[in-house]
Motif scaffolding. Structure first.
Motif, mmCIF file in Angstrom:
data_model
loop_
_atom_site.group_PDB
_atom_site.id
_atom_site.type_symbol
_atom_site.label_atom_id
_atom_site.label_comp_id
_atom_site.label_asym_id
_atom_site.label_seq_id
_atom_site.Cartn_x
_atom_site.Cartn_y
_atom_site.Cartn_z
ATOM 1 N N VAL A 18 0.838 -1.196 0.000
ATOM 2 C CA VAL A 18 0.000 0.000 0.000
ATOM 3 C C VAL A 18 0.876 1.249 0.000
ATOM 4 O O VAL A 18 2.062 1.195 0.327
ATOM 5 N N ARG A 19 0.280 2.381 -0.369
ATOM 6 C CA ARG A 19 0.889 3.691 -0.157
ATOM 7 C C ARG A 19 0.321 4.244 1.139
ATOM 8 O O ARG A 19 -0.892 4.431 1.268
ATOM 9 N N PHE A 20 1.204 4.474 2.093
ATOM 10 C CA PHE A 20 0.795 4.887 3.435
ATOM 11 C C PHE A 20 1.443 6.226 3.755
ATOM 12 O O PHE A 20 2.661 6.370 3.661
ATOM 13 N N PRO A 31 -4.758 19.621 19.187
ATOM 14 C CA PRO A 31 -4.859 19.125 20.569
ATOM 15 C C PRO A 31 -5.654 17.825 20.681
ATOM 16 O O PRO A 31 -5.517 17.102 21.664
ATOM 17 N N TYR A 32 -6.483 17.530 19.687
ATOM 18 C CA TYR A 32 -7.402 16.397 19.761
ATOM 19 C C TYR A 32 -7.044 15.266 18.797
ATOM 20 O O TYR A 32 -7.325 14.101 19.074
ATOM 21 N N VAL A 33 -6.457 15.595 17.660
ATOM 22 C CA VAL A 33 -6.182 14.618 16.608
ATOM 23 C C VAL A 33 -4.673 14.463 16.465
ATOM 24 O O VAL A 33 -3.959 15.445 16.243
ATOM 25 N N GLU A 34 -4.195 13.236 16.584
ATOM 26 C CA GLU A 34 -2.756 12.981 16.475
ATOM 27 C C GLU A 34 -2.287 13.115 15.030
ATOM 28 O O GLU A 34 -1.259 13.726 14.756
ATOM 29 N N ASN A 35 -3.041 12.524 14.110
ATOM 30 C CA ASN A 35 -2.692 12.648 12.691
ATOM 31 C C ASN A 35 -3.843 12.150 11.843
ATOM 32 O O ASN A 35 -4.768 11.487 12.314
ATOM 33 N N TYR A 36 -3.775 12.517 10.555
ATOM 34 C CA TYR A 36 -4.582 11.867 9.528
ATOM 35 C C TYR A 36 -3.692 10.829 8.855
ATOM 36 O O TYR A 36 -2.498 11.074 8.610
ATOM 37 N N TRP A 37 -4.239 9.671 8.557
ATOM 38 C CA TRP A 37 -3.469 8.658 7.860
ATOM 39 C C TRP A 37 -4.213 8.234 6.588
ATOM 40 O O TRP A 37 -5.420 8.023 6.604
ATOM 41 N N LEU A 38 -3.469 8.189 5.512
ATOM 42 C CA LEU A 38 -4.028 7.942 4.190
ATOM 43 C C LEU A 38 -3.400 6.694 3.595
ATOM 44 O O LEU A 38 -2.175 6.529 3.611
ATOM 45 N N ILE A 39 -4.232 5.815 3.071
ATOM 46 C CA ILE A 39 -3.761 4.572 2.458
ATOM 47 C C ILE A 39 -4.467 4.389 1.123
ATOM 48 O O ILE A 39 -5.683 4.563 1.028
ATOM 49 N N ASP A 40 -3.694 4.028 0.092
ATOM 50 C CA ASP A 40 -4.237 3.651 -1.215
ATOM 51 C C ASP A 40 -3.621 2.315 -1.619
ATOM 52 O O ASP A 40 -2.460 2.047 -1.301
ATOM 53 N N TRP A 41 -4.391 1.504 -2.322
ATOM 54 C CA TRP A 41 -3.845 0.230 -2.797
ATOM 55 C C TRP A 41 -4.475 -0.154 -4.129
ATOM 56 O O TRP A 41 -5.573 0.292 -4.480
ATOM 57 N N ASP A 42 -3.752 -0.997 -4.848
ATOM 58 C CA ASP A 42 -4.208 -1.572 -6.117
ATOM 59 C C ASP A 42 -3.558 -2.939 -6.206
ATOM 60 O O ASP A 42 -2.400 -3.080 -6.614
ATOM 61 N N LEU A 43 -4.285 -3.953 -5.777
ATOM 62 C CA LEU A 43 -3.708 -5.282 -5.568
ATOM 63 C C LEU A 43 -4.389 -6.330 -6.444
ATOM 64 O O LEU A 43 -5.620 -6.339 -6.588
ATOM 65 N N THR A 44 -3.604 -7.228 -6.994
ATOM 66 C CA THR A 44 -4.160 -8.371 -7.711
ATOM 67 C C THR A 44 -4.381 -9.555 -6.778
ATOM 68 O O THR A 44 -5.205 -10.427 -7.067
ATOM 69 N N VAL A 45 -3.642 -9.573 -5.669
ATOM 70 C CA VAL A 45 -3.768 -10.634 -4.666
ATOM 71 C C VAL A 45 -4.146 -9.985 -3.334
ATOM 72 O O VAL A 45 -3.506 -9.006 -2.927
#
Length: 265
Positions: A18-20, A31-45
């Motif tokens: 994945v792209r993370f 103060p409330y949110v540690e981070n945004y995390w984004l994931i993209d994938w393109d998988l055949t398996v």
């Protein structure tokens, strides 16, 4: 943001599938949110990722292209064991990781322990929005801006001192290896053990003991992943375990393999 793979089981394998990325939220949300995390994938398996969860609640907007329209979920602190997510085909996730102790400021009607170990539709807790507005922008900064636009109006107008206290205590547990016993922590903070336990149930979602043990397991997983010689007896003592066997039992119960088997897994 700095790469931090603590809690990810076999992060090298994940990052080949994945792209993370992580992004900071708007200043008013930090103060409330540690981070945004984004994931993209393109998988055949198909691929299954495994996480040794942090004491944090996550809000996610997700799109598995073969399975229908985008949707949103709220995932409480995943206390039972490994959190496993299976993915395949094409998809993406835009996630919000709340700081430990701070989620309740967005959902004050229930103790955070009410969500522990649960995955539920996000609209059961938050106002409904269009998940596609978060997920469809091609640019990461636009996706982060969409999350900002959604969350900023929901941020509390007045700080909650109890939430701040809980956040600080969890941060101390994570940073200080010398925090081993809940009774000692309570005494040093001027609290009774029962008061500390109630605070964590209401604002963190898990017990202070769970946090101590979980952060120590995170450190043990990092040590195992380095694939070099580890003095497990010394590490067990450093992390506050009675002996090496106790650390190995906790590691194996949480991760599913022993520390010596982990690098090859």
């Amino acid at each position: 943001m700095e790469r931090d793979t603590r809690g990810i089981v076999d992060p090298d394998a994940l990052l080949t599938h994945v792209r993370f990325r992580r992004h900071e939220p708007a200043p008013g949300l930090r103060p409330y949110v540690e981070n945004y995390w984004l994931i993209d994938w393109d998988l055949t398996v198909p691929y299954a990722s495994h996480i040794v969860a942090h004491p944090a609640v996550n809000l996610t907007f997700q799109w598995d292209e073969a399975d229908g329209p985008p949707y949103g979920e709220l995932t409480g602190v995943w206390a039972p064991g490994l959190y496993t997510r299976k993915i395949g085909g094409r998809g993406r996730v835009c996630g919000v990781k709340f700081r430990p102790g701070m989620f309740r400021t967005f959902a004050p009607g229930e103790p955070v322990s009410a969500w522990t170990g649960r995955v539920l539709p996000y609209a059961d807790v938050f106002p409904a929005t269009d998940p596609a507005a978060v997920l469809t922008p091609a640019d990461d900064h636009d996706r982060a801006a969409a999350l900002d636009a959604y969350l900023l109006p929901l941020a509390p107008a007045v700080p909650d001192p109890q939430a701040e206290l809980a956040r600080g205590l969890v941060a101390r547990i994570r940073a200080e290896r010398t925090v081993h016993r809940v009774a000692d922590l309570a005494r040093e903070e001027g609290l009774s053990v029962r008061s500390l336990q109630r605070l964590f149930a209401a604002y963190v979602g898990v017990s202070p003991k769970w946090c101590v043990l979980r952060y120590r397991i995170h450190e043990a997983v990092e040590a195992a992943a380095r694939r070099d010689a580890v003095d497990w007896a010394a590490l067990a003592a450093d992390l506050g375990y009675a002996d090496q066997a106790h650390l190995v039992r906790d590691f194996t119960a949480t991760v599913g393999v022993s520390p010596t088997a982990y690098p090859a897994g």
